[in-house]
Design a protein around this motif. Sequence first.
Motif, mmCIF file in Angstrom:
data_model
loop_
_atom_site.group_PDB
_atom_site.id
_atom_site.type_symbol
_atom_site.label_atom_id
_atom_site.label_comp_id
_atom_site.label_asym_id
_atom_site.label_seq_id
_atom_site.Cartn_x
_atom_site.Cartn_y
_atom_site.Cartn_z
ATOM 1 N N ARG A 1 0.814 -1.223 0.000
ATOM 2 C CA ARG A 1 0.000 0.000 0.000
ATOM 3 C C ARG A 1 0.845 1.271 0.000
ATOM 4 N NH1 ARG A 1 -5.263 -1.012 0.589
ATOM 5 N NH2 ARG A 1 -5.828 -3.062 1.377
ATOM 6 N N SER A 2 2.117 1.136 0.325
ATOM 7 C CA SER A 2 2.942 2.346 0.429
ATOM 8 C C SER A 2 4.017 2.429 -0.669
ATOM 9 C CB SER A 2 3.627 2.396 1.798
ATOM 10 O OG SER A 2 4.354 1.213 2.018
ATOM 11 N N LYS A 3 4.327 1.302 -1.331
ATOM 12 C CA LYS A 3 5.376 1.318 -2.368
ATOM 13 C C LYS A 3 4.775 0.883 -3.694
ATOM 14 C CE LYS A 3 9.114 1.716 0.347
ATOM 15 N NZ LYS A 3 10.188 2.665 0.203
ATOM 16 N N HIS A 4 5.419 1.268 -4.764
ATOM 17 C CA HIS A 4 4.979 0.775 -6.068
ATOM 18 C C HIS A 4 6.116 -0.006 -6.715
ATOM 19 C CE1 HIS A 4 7.318 3.875 -8.167
ATOM 20 N NE2 HIS A 4 6.948 4.658 -7.178
ATOM 21 N N LEU A 5 5.751 -0.823 -7.701
ATOM 22 C CA LEU A 5 6.773 -1.634 -8.367
ATOM 23 C C LEU A 5 7.694 -0.732 -9.170
ATOM 24 C CD1 LEU A 5 5.000 -4.823 -9.779
ATOM 25 C CD2 LEU A 5 6.793 -4.737 -8.036
#
Length: 344
Positions: A102-106
Amino acid sequence: MATRNGSKRQLAWVFDLNKCIGCQTCSVACKVLWTQEEKGAEHEWWMTVNTAPGRGTPKDWEGMGGGYEGGKLKLGHKPTAEEFGSGWTYNYDEVLRGGHGRSKHLEKVSGSKSWGMNWDEDEGGGEFPNAYFFYLPRLCNHCTDPPCVESCPTTALFKEEGSGLVLRNEDECQGNERCAQACPYKKIYFNEARGISQHCIGCFPRLEQGVAPACVRQCPGRAAFVGFLDDEGSSVHKLVEKWKVALPLHPEFGTKPNVYYVPPLSPAPLREDGSFDEGGARIPPSYLEELFGAKVHGALDVVRTELEKKRRGQDSELMDALILYRWKDALGHLDRDPGEIVWS
Ligand code: SF4
């Protein structure tokens, strides 16, 4: 049939470019089977599908040299890992397995920032509204006259007698990369971690068990065929030798490649008033000639004529072979189910 290089038979591939949908299933099947787990092989995609026209993999490979000129071996450029696009990795552990979804993206954490295995996918050529492209699957051509073998200072690279495949003995490879310079198709990769060259071996251990190479067996578009060139019952023999509608890529490189292509038919271009120019071809015939030589025009004439017959409701053995009603007809003698085999 003994070939000039001493092999008794020659295995060959055919790709129907009217059916390849660019899904990369062949590329991934090969990657998973051969190079995914191996350290140093991150940038190695023995099977690639590029968009044509395009710069391809490695970037601008068609101008890198190698092959034969006037019958003489010609060394060219040795592609770098960067030109192949290097090995891309992502922060899967952090995002997918590390509880940070929920806090990082790929994001990509390693690999080239300016190239990749299919970087220019679907760009193609031409001008709107007559832009065009098609997909071009490529693997080692297991050439009849392989300059990689001739350039190898040891016997690490060799033509396997029973299949005509170009195989390698990794224990003998000295890693001097002359093979990568000699191959005009730029289908040799260097594994820095192991100090050796590597390339497609035609899924030789599967062949020994009567199983087709992964790229052919996994193709969902039924665009890929494999078989011995002299097996008169195989689709490969019929497409290459009997109907002569499948042609090698860049025959002028002089290596007698054994991967063949049924060239793409072209949609009619649009005129300025929006009507179709039925006599024209959106893919420039000169571009197809650049890729497949002058025989491409005759091959396309045969395909068009047979297609018209089929449309009129007449029989066409060639169209039936290309439609491939029975998928196993693509596999030649290699139709055994890999699921039956206990692999050691
Ligand atoms: Fe050798 Fe390249 Fe031909 Fe494969 S495509 S046999 S690596 S020259």
